[in-house]
Motif scaffolding. Structure first.
Motif, PDB file in Angstrom:
ATOM      1  N   SER A 327       0.818  -1.219   0.000  1.00 18.60           N
ATOM      2  CA  SER A 327       0.000   0.000   0.000  1.00 18.60           C
ATOM      3  C   SER A 327       0.849   1.265   0.000  1.00 18.60           C
ATOM      4  O   SER A 327       0.305   2.363  -0.131  1.00 18.60           O
ATOM      5  CB  SER A 327      -0.919  -0.001   1.228  1.00 18.60           C
ATOM      6  OG  SER A 327      -0.161  -0.020   2.429  1.00 18.60           O
ATOM      7  N   ASP A 328       2.168   1.122   0.125  1.00 21.52           N
ATOM      8  CA  ASP A 328       3.006   2.326   0.148  1.00 21.52           C
ATOM      9  C   ASP A 328       4.186   2.264  -0.822  1.00 21.52           C
ATOM     10  O   ASP A 328       4.960   3.217  -0.900  1.00 21.52           O
ATOM     11  CB  ASP A 328       3.514   2.605   1.564  1.00 21.52           C
ATOM     12  CG  ASP A 328       4.437   1.512   2.095  1.00 21.52           C
ATOM     13  OD1 ASP A 328       4.545   0.462   1.448  1.00 21.52           O
ATOM     14  OD2 ASP A 328       5.036   1.723   3.170  1.00 21.52           O
ATOM     15  N   VAL A 329       4.337   1.169  -1.550  1.00 22.55           N
ATOM     16  CA  VAL A 329       5.384   1.054  -2.565  1.00 22.55           C
ATOM     17  C   VAL A 329       4.719   0.914  -3.925  1.00 22.55           C
ATOM     18  O   VAL A 329       3.931  -0.012  -4.149  1.00 22.55           O
ATOM     19  CB  VAL A 329       6.300  -0.164  -2.293  1.00 22.55           C
ATOM     20  CG1 VAL A 329       7.267  -0.373  -3.457  1.00 22.55           C
ATOM     21  CG2 VAL A 329       7.063   0.018  -0.993  1.00 22.55           C
ATOM     22  N   SER A 330       5.009   1.838  -4.827  1.00 21.75           N
ATOM     23  CA  SER A 330       4.407   1.787  -6.157  1.00 21.75           C
ATOM     24  C   SER A 330       4.999   0.647  -6.972  1.00 21.75           C
ATOM     25  O   SER A 330       6.208   0.393  -6.930  1.00 21.75           O
ATOM     26  CB  SER A 330       4.633   3.115  -6.898  1.00 21.75           C
ATOM     27  OG  SER A 330       4.040   4.184  -6.202  1.00 21.75           O
ATOM     28  N   LEU A 331       4.139  -0.053  -7.705  1.00 18.93           N
ATOM     29  CA  LEU A 331       4.558  -1.136  -8.601  1.00 18.93           C
ATOM     30  C   LEU A 331       5.456  -2.135  -7.873  1.00 18.93           C
ATOM     31  O   LEU A 331       6.542  -2.482  -8.333  1.00 18.93           O
ATOM     32  CB  LEU A 331       5.276  -0.573  -9.826  1.00 18.93           C
ATOM     33  CG  LEU A 331       4.458   0.390 -10.703  1.00 18.93           C
ATOM     34  CD1 LEU A 331       5.324   0.970 -11.808  1.00 18.93           C
ATOM     35  CD2 LEU A 331       3.251  -0.317 -11.296  1.00 18.93           C
TER      36      LEU A 331
END
Length: 555
Positions: A327-331
């Protein structure tokens, strides 16, 4: 890019522009282009080498490639010393070193004696291939270390791509210049670029669809790389030593017998090139075998930030994955999960289990499902029982089917079993008809057993789900616990821990997450029973290996 600069410089010289103005114009154009594309390591290296080249021409000196390459490396490292560890730096400088050191070796190996027109054409093709093979051999280390794969067809693609690059750049620059004065004419020139790039796309896509287009090797150890490059260096010294000795012998013979131009046999000179190619093949195979033939079981709780992602390699090479999202790291799938899998030579996942439908458990897996054509293949997607499927799980199930992945559900009591190795993955919950709503409480709970080793994976299961596990009677002792719901205070209750009795717990949680996971109360409950606690926010990825008796923890 230095070839492009030399092409521009050559054009100016051919139309009669003197050395100095031609060099200044070529350098100015290449400098502007370097700034336009962001002044990366490769473009700066090419610019410095180009400036040295035209400087040598203008001053009447001989151009020395090693000197210009060394100067470029010195300038870049003086500016940013850590660039030497960057993949771009190693690939850019390694390509030039490969051409300089290894191209003569491979060219000798591929050389033919054909003097007819077909023979001469074959020689030209083999000369082009020799450069591509030489570069590939020298870049084998960075490719495996940073990208964990070998693209064998790139040797042939380079024969098509590299010669057309000056055409693309020349037409692009000309199109931009002409477009300022006459936009339609500039547009016509730019269409040349479009056509060549379209051809690149078609050819590369076609090559990527061929069998064996990617050989996934995993990440090699530094010892393997040291052995490989030592072998390359020794073979290179042997080749150039023999070549120099024969050159001197031939010169002495011509001095004693003027007019005699006969060449001595060069069969022995083919051996270093052949051994280099064999060395690359051996390292590729050995690197992959080191992962695929690994004994025992390995479980890695990846650092995906605030989310879950657990990789399991079984004793017979089974590749499984449980959850995968953040939920806090893109891709997270593209930049955390897939690179780790490829570094372990896991190009195919036999089973992917999704415990429930929260985004921090599934969005990375959705990325893998959609990118299977060029990424990691997923054979089977395992979901909770139908009564616990929400809209997100149903949607990812449809995505899996559309991308050729089989979708199945797993209910309490069912298991995947390798009887020969005594390895099982068992579903412990939720029970059918439990009345739980889809979500955290109805998370799929999995128990992994390998001989005396056991690990419990609880998804986001909390108090209600844990109570039903206890009452269901399927729960037992597991030496390793993946703490439920990222270490929330509403998970890992005292009653639950009394039955599981873990000696090691792993918490997957993001650094500085807004939920405060893991909660202090949960950590204290784990420590009170003598359990060691490892968190991904402090330790990064936590990997456990076991031979079925002992456990080794890597962090």
């Amino acid at each position: 890019m230095s070839f492009i600069g030399m092409g521009i410089y050559g054009i100016f010289r051919r139309i009669g522009v003197p050395f100095v103005p031609a060099g200044i114009l070529g350098g100015a154009i290449l400098s502007l282009y370097t700034m336009m594309i962001g002044a990366g390591v490769s473009s700066i290296r090419a610019l410095i080498m180009f400036l040295v080249r035209i400087g040598a021409d203008m001053t009447g000196r001989d151009y020395d490639l090693p000197t210009s390459l060394g100067l470029a490396a010195a300038v870049i490292c003086a500016w940013q010393p850590l660039y030497v560890t960057d993949a771009g730096f190693q690939l850019s400088f390694g390509a030039i070193l490969g051409i300089w050191l290894l191209d003569p070796v491979i060219r000798e190996l591929l050389k033919t004696a054909g003097k007819t027109l077909p023979g001469r054409l074959l020689n030209k093709l083999l000369e082009s291939m020799s450069t591509s093979i030489a570069v590939s051999l020298f870049l084998m280390g960075p490719l495996l270390y940073f990208y964990f794969e070998v693209p064998p067809y790139s040797i042939f693609l380079n024969i098509l791509v590299i010669p057309a690059m000056p055409l693309v750049m020349g037409a692009g620059l000309a199109g931009l210049a002409v477009g300022i004065v006459h936009p339609p004419a500039g547009g016509v020139l730019l269409q040349v670029c479009r056509g060549v790039l379209w051809m690149y796309d078609i050819v590369c896509t076609a090559a990527g669809s061929l069998p064996g287009s990617r050989i996934i090797t995993g990440k090699p150890g530094m010892l393997w790389l040291a052995v490989y490059y030592t072998a390359i260096a020794v073979l290179c010294v042997i080749f150039h030593g023999i070549t120099e000795k024969r050159r001197k012998e031939a010169a002495e013979k011509r001095r004693k017998t003027p007019g005699d131009r006969r060449k001595t046999g060069g069969g022995v000179l083919r051996i270093p090139g052949a051994v280099m190619i064999l060395s690359a093949a051996v390292m590729t195979g050995a690197c992959r075998a080191g992962y695929t033939c690994e004994s025992g079981i390995r479980v890695t709780v990846l650092d995906v930030g605030q989310g879950d992602g657990i990789y399991i390699r079984g004793p017979s090479g089974e590749n499984c994955f449980v959850d995968g999202g953040s939920s806090d790291v893109s891709l997270a799938g593209t930049y955390r999960i897939e690179p780790y899998l490829l570094s372990c030579a896991a190009d195919t996942l036999d089973y992917v289990f999704l415990t429930h439908g929260d985004e921090d458990h599934i969005n990375g897996i959705a990325e893998l499902l959609e990118g299977q054509e060029l990424g990691v293949r997923i054979r089977n997607l395992v979901l909770p029982p139908e009564e616990y499927l929400d809209e997100k799980l149903l949607a990812i199930g449809r995505t899996a089917i559309q991308n050729g992945t089989r979708v199945v559900s797993m209910t309490a009591g069912q298991s995947l079993e390798n009887k020969k190795e005594n390895f099982t993955v068992t579903c412990l919950g939720p029970e059918n008809g439990s009345g739980l709503e889809p979500g955290n409480g109805a998370s799929l709970v999995l128990g992994i057993r390998y001989k005396a080793f056991g690990m419990l994976l609880t998804g986001d299961c909390e108090l209600e789900g844990e109570r039903m596990l206890v009452e269901g009677g399927r729960l037992g002792e597991y030496p390793v616990l993946k703490a439920g719901h990222h270490g929330s205070k509403n998970s890992s209750s005292e009653q639950f821990l009394e039955i599981v009795r873990p000696v090691c717990a792993v918490v997957s949680a993001g650094r500085g997450n807004r939920y405060g996971h893991p909660h202090e109360e949960t950590v204290e409950r784990l420590l009170d029973i003598g359990c060691s606690v490892y968190t991904t926010q402090e330790n990064g990825a936590v990997s456990l290996r076991s031979d079925g008796e002992s456990i080794w923890i890597e962090k």
